[in-house]
Write a protein that holds these residues in place. Sequence first.
Motif, PDB file in Angstrom:
ATOM      1  N   UNK A 128     -67.989 -43.650  61.545  1.00 23.56           N
ATOM      2  CA  UNK A 128     -68.264 -44.846  60.745  1.00 23.56           C
ATOM      3  C   UNK A 128     -67.399 -44.877  59.496  1.00 23.56           C
ATOM      4  N   UNK A 129     -66.693 -45.967  59.285  1.00 20.32           N
ATOM      5  CA  UNK A 129     -65.786 -46.090  58.145  1.00 20.32           C
ATOM      6  C   UNK A 129     -66.454 -46.952  57.076  1.00 20.32           C
ATOM      7  N   UNK A 130     -66.396 -46.480  55.830  1.00 19.62           N
ATOM      8  CA  UNK A 130     -67.003 -47.243  54.738  1.00 19.62           C
ATOM      9  C   UNK A 130     -66.030 -48.243  54.146  1.00 19.62           C
ATOM     10  N   UNK A 131     -64.796 -47.833  53.918  1.00 19.34           N
ATOM     11  CA  UNK A 131     -63.813 -48.736  53.316  1.00 19.34           C
ATOM     12  C   UNK A 131     -62.527 -48.676  54.138  1.00 19.34           C
ATOM     13  N   UNK A 132     -62.016 -49.854  54.488  1.00 16.28           N
ATOM     14  CA  UNK A 132     -60.717 -49.931  55.153  1.00 16.28           C
ATOM     15  C   UNK A 132     -59.679 -50.370  54.133  1.00 16.28           C
ATOM     16  N   UNK A 133     -58.503 -49.736  54.118  1.00 16.53           N
ATOM     17  CA  UNK A 133     -57.418 -50.225  53.270  1.00 16.53           C
ATOM     18  C   UNK A 133     -56.259 -50.614  54.178  1.00 16.53           C
ATOM     19  N   UNK A 134     -55.852 -51.872  54.157  1.00 16.44           N
ATOM     20  CA  UNK A 134     -54.654 -52.230  54.906  1.00 16.44           C
ATOM     21  C   UNK A 134     -53.407 -51.820  54.126  1.00 16.44           C
ATOM     22  N   UNK A 135     -52.267 -51.862  54.824  1.00 12.09           N
ATOM     23  CA  UNK A 135     -51.020 -51.497  54.165  1.00 12.09           C
ATOM     24  C   UNK A 135     -50.279 -50.469  54.981  1.00 12.09           C
ATOM     25  N   UNK A 136     -48.950 -50.423  54.810  1.00 11.79           N
ATOM     26  CA  UNK A 136     -48.190 -49.509  55.655  1.00 11.79           C
ATOM     27  C   UNK A 136     -47.037 -48.889  54.897  1.00 11.79           C
ATOM     28  N   UNK A 137     -47.259 -47.881  54.129  1.00 14.48           N
ATOM     29  CA  UNK A 137     -48.566 -47.368  53.705  1.00 14.48           C
ATOM     30  C   UNK A 137     -49.091 -48.148  52.504  1.00 14.48           C
ATOM     31  N   UNK A 138     -50.396 -48.068  52.255  1.00 12.91           N
ATOM     32  CA  UNK A 138     -50.946 -48.729  51.071  1.00 12.91           C
ATOM     33  C   UNK A 138     -50.434 -48.045  49.809  1.00 12.91           C
TER      34      UNK A 138
END
Lengths: 202, 168
Positions: A128-138
Amino acid sequence: MDEGLKSELQKAGIFTTTLSGLYNWGRKNSLWPLQFGLACCAIEMIATSMARYDLARFGAEVFRPSPRQADLMIVAGTVTKKMAPQVVRLYRQMPSPKYVIAMGACAISGGPFKQGYNVLKGIDRFIPVDVHIPGCPPRPEALLHSIMTLQRKIAEDSLAKNREKEEQDRLTSELPIPVHGAQDLEPAQNHKIWKAPAARKA
Amino acid sequence: MLPNRLGLCDLPLIKIISLKHPQERTLESFKRKPSMAYHPLLFIGVFTLSALMMGLLPVILSYLWTHWSGTARPDSVKGSVYECGLETHDQKWIPLKSEYYIFGIIFLVFDVEILFLLPIASVYRDLPHGAIVSLLIFVFLLMEGLAWAWAKGLLKWQFFKPASARSN
């Protein structure tokens, strides 16, 4: 307590809080991340913990080499299918309450390697993931923002026991560790925590 | 009034602690027997207890906390020995070679003992016989370590080889 009364008292120099407020305040400002990086996002994570971005401002700079001492897992990078069982096992070895930040496009969806045969299409298929951060890399700022988001989430936790919380706890402590099958990981995803997105018709 | 039974009250520290402020000395306090509160050995007890509590209290508190919050869910994965994500394989209880002790002995003989021998050498003429004897006991205990290292062949000058290959 009523927010209005609270701020009135604050003006008079009286600060009030609740036990769970105090407890969560301590918890959210002393997150101990697990020290492990999977790909290039890890470099950004390392940069975040260094002096320029200074993760220590949020009390989360104590990267622990052992899952037994950590309560935050930053999945920083591409999770290959070879690596997925290890990630899940590490998550299982962390003591509750534990939190997960999926950092970067790969960790949240497979990213540029989504079509690859060997890359897991998002770690939330298994943990279970609490926070997703998009970006490549963020950028480090994005990781800092995710830490702040997680802090807000922790601040809302309740100290009281409730059925839902216990159920969630039981679920996360019994997550199956996938094994390498002939074609794919077995199971390929944990349906108890992850639902396949419904296919959209064009 | 002061507990002088063990003769320890001549030590300045104990004296300072055990002397009451003159104003507090009433007739009553003179009549009372020496109280246990000023027993010199009490300090050792207090220090031992606080040293134990410093170690035990966090353990006890975390034990109580997990029980109260109900978050302890031990299982075979969580409790496995290896903690790098890979599965633990092979036996977990294996004998480990304790070779380091020999370096400990050599360090004691050639470093710590020399450190003590220098001051002894400068004052031993003035020391009473009892002190000389107890010093010699200490030195001979360490000599035993030297004899052991010698017998193991560790004093030979050679390129480093593990002690296991060197012995026998």
